[in-house]
Design a protein around this motif. Structure first.
Motif, mmCIF file in Angstrom:
data_model
loop_
_atom_site.group_PDB
_atom_site.id
_atom_site.type_symbol
_atom_site.label_atom_id
_atom_site.label_comp_id
_atom_site.label_asym_id
_atom_site.label_seq_id
_atom_site.Cartn_x
_atom_site.Cartn_y
_atom_site.Cartn_z
ATOM 1 N N VAL A 170 27.612 5.714 -13.902
ATOM 2 C CA VAL A 170 28.110 7.094 -13.888
ATOM 3 C C VAL A 170 28.867 7.315 -12.569
ATOM 4 O O VAL A 170 28.326 7.086 -11.490
ATOM 5 C CB VAL A 170 26.930 8.094 -13.974
ATOM 6 C CG1 VAL A 170 27.457 9.528 -14.018
ATOM 7 C CG2 VAL A 170 26.060 7.781 -15.181
ATOM 8 N N PRO A 171 30.141 7.735 -12.658
ATOM 9 C CA PRO A 171 30.929 7.840 -11.422
ATOM 10 C C PRO A 171 30.478 8.979 -10.521
ATOM 11 O O PRO A 171 30.047 10.029 -11.004
ATOM 12 C CB PRO A 171 32.352 8.092 -11.939
ATOM 13 C CG PRO A 171 32.194 8.644 -13.301
ATOM 14 C CD PRO A 171 30.902 8.117 -13.849
ATOM 15 N N ASP A 172 30.570 8.775 -9.183
ATOM 16 C CA ASP A 172 30.262 9.856 -8.249
ATOM 17 C C ASP A 172 31.535 10.683 -8.008
ATOM 18 O O ASP A 172 32.550 10.491 -8.670
ATOM 19 C CB ASP A 172 29.643 9.310 -6.947
ATOM 20 C CG ASP A 172 30.577 8.365 -6.194
ATOM 21 O OD1 ASP A 172 31.808 8.610 -6.218
ATOM 22 O OD2 ASP A 172 30.084 7.398 -5.585
ATOM 23 N N ARG A 173 31.475 11.609 -7.027
ATOM 24 C CA ARG A 173 32.603 12.517 -6.772
ATOM 25 C C ARG A 173 33.879 11.787 -6.404
ATOM 26 O O ARG A 173 34.975 12.311 -6.546
ATOM 27 C CB ARG A 173 32.251 13.478 -5.630
ATOM 28 C CG ARG A 173 31.532 14.715 -6.075
ATOM 29 C CD ARG A 173 31.217 15.584 -4.867
ATOM 30 N NE ARG A 173 32.365 16.231 -4.308
ATOM 31 C CZ ARG A 173 32.714 16.183 -3.008
ATOM 32 N NH1 ARG A 173 31.996 15.490 -2.147
ATOM 33 N NH2 ARG A 173 33.775 16.823 -2.575
ATOM 34 N N PHE A 174 33.770 10.582 -5.862
ATOM 35 C CA PHE A 174 34.968 9.844 -5.483
ATOM 36 C C PHE A 174 35.435 8.943 -6.629
ATOM 37 O O PHE A 174 36.602 8.900 -6.969
ATOM 38 C CB PHE A 174 34.720 9.033 -4.214
ATOM 39 C CG PHE A 174 34.458 9.918 -3.028
ATOM 40 C CD1 PHE A 174 35.516 10.568 -2.398
ATOM 41 C CD2 PHE A 174 33.178 10.152 -2.572
ATOM 42 C CE1 PHE A 174 35.289 11.418 -1.318
ATOM 43 C CE2 PHE A 174 32.938 10.997 -1.495
ATOM 44 C CZ PHE A 174 33.996 11.630 -0.871
ATOM 45 N N GLU A 175 34.459 8.231 -7.233
ATOM 46 C CA GLU A 175 34.827 7.291 -8.304
ATOM 47 C C GLU A 175 35.485 7.997 -9.476
ATOM 48 O O GLU A 175 36.235 7.389 -10.239
ATOM 49 C CB GLU A 175 33.578 6.534 -8.768
ATOM 50 C CG GLU A 175 33.067 5.564 -7.722
ATOM 51 C CD GLU A 175 31.637 5.103 -7.981
ATOM 52 O OE1 GLU A 175 31.254 4.072 -7.415
ATOM 53 O OE2 GLU A 175 30.910 5.785 -8.728
ATOM 54 N N SER A 176 35.189 9.305 -9.652
ATOM 55 C CA SER A 176 35.750 10.025 -10.797
ATOM 56 C C SER A 176 37.145 10.589 -10.510
ATOM 57 O O SER A 176 37.739 11.242 -11.363
ATOM 58 C CB SER A 176 34.801 11.174 -11.186
ATOM 59 O OG SER A 176 34.565 11.987 -10.048
#
Ligand code: TMP
Length: 232
Positions: A170-176
């Protein structure tokens, strides 16, 4: 034999594949008889890991984000990085301040001058790296600001990183963030390499894992920090 502390950071956009190589390097240094402190940013202390959870999980404006990241960094430098260097250890740090210039600066568009000021404040030595006998483990010239001796930069086109990340955890605030954000971050790293060329080693992270590993080892062997026969 006494060793000088070595501070090495690892950088690159999300998906560039740093983790396995950092672990392999830790093993290589341990096989060579060195004590390794393996750590990461944001994070690396109890307090900094709490701040990491906020930065990666909660919405906030870029100044708040930068201040929390630098607060985490100060705690990490004071409690973990400086003491380990004083003990002569090898500190392998997954990301450091170059990430702030790339993500908060280039990615979010936050003021680079403010980041440079925070960098000087937070990484000020002020005696952190001097033991009671006055010995100082860092190379001359960096007594006032604690920064890595070497930064391994995993350079990967943002489009390729996006493909690698697709379907991962599940992506975090940056990965998304969209690929355009990572284009800016990648540009930020290039700029940082230009202004700190003496400590940056660029690795082409689009090559096979074995190739990337061989190129990383080459950097360490050329510096005389690892011997070819010591690598497992
Ligand atoms: P990681 O997934 O490599 O552990 O990094 C956590 C995320 O935090 C990554 O997306 C990059 C971001 N980050 C910043 O935005 N600024 C920073 O200064 C650091 C150290 C990380």
């Amino acid at each position: 034999m006494t060793h000088h502390g070595l501070f090495i950071s690892f950088e690159g956009i999300d998906g560039a594949g740093k983790s396995t190589h950092i672990n392999s390097l830790a093993h290589a240094f341990q096989s060579a008889g060195r004590i390794v402190t393996l750590t990461r940013e944001p994070g690396g202390t109890l307090l900094a890991e709490k701040l990491r959870a906020m930065v990666l999980g909660d919405a906030m404006d870029p100044l708040t984000e930068s201040l929390l990241i630098f607060a985490a960094r100060r705690d990490h430098v004071v409690r973990v990085i400086a003491p380990a260097l004083l003990r002569g250890e090898v500190v392998l740090c997954d990301r450091f301040t170059d990430a702030t210039f790339a993500y908060q600066g280039a990615g979010r568009g936050f003021d680079l001058k403010v980041l440079a000021t925070l960098e000087r404040w937070v990484q000020a030595d002020h005696g952190l790296l001097s033991d009671p006998s006055g010995n100082h483990p860092m190379a001359p010239g960096i007594e006032t600001v604690i920064e890595p001796h070497l930064t391994i930069w995993f350079d990967l086109p943002p489009e390729e990183a996006a493909l690698r990340l697709a379907g991962a955890r599940v992506p975090d605030r940056f990965e998304s963030q969209p690929v355009d954000f990572f284009r800016r971050v990648a540009h930020g790293y290039r700029e940082r390499q230009r202004s700190h060329a003496e400590r940056f080693a660029r690795i082409d992270a689009s090559r096979s894992r074995d190739h990337v590993w061989a190129n990383i080892l080459k950097v360490f062997i050329e510096k005389g920090w690892l011997q070819a026969q010591e690598v497992p």
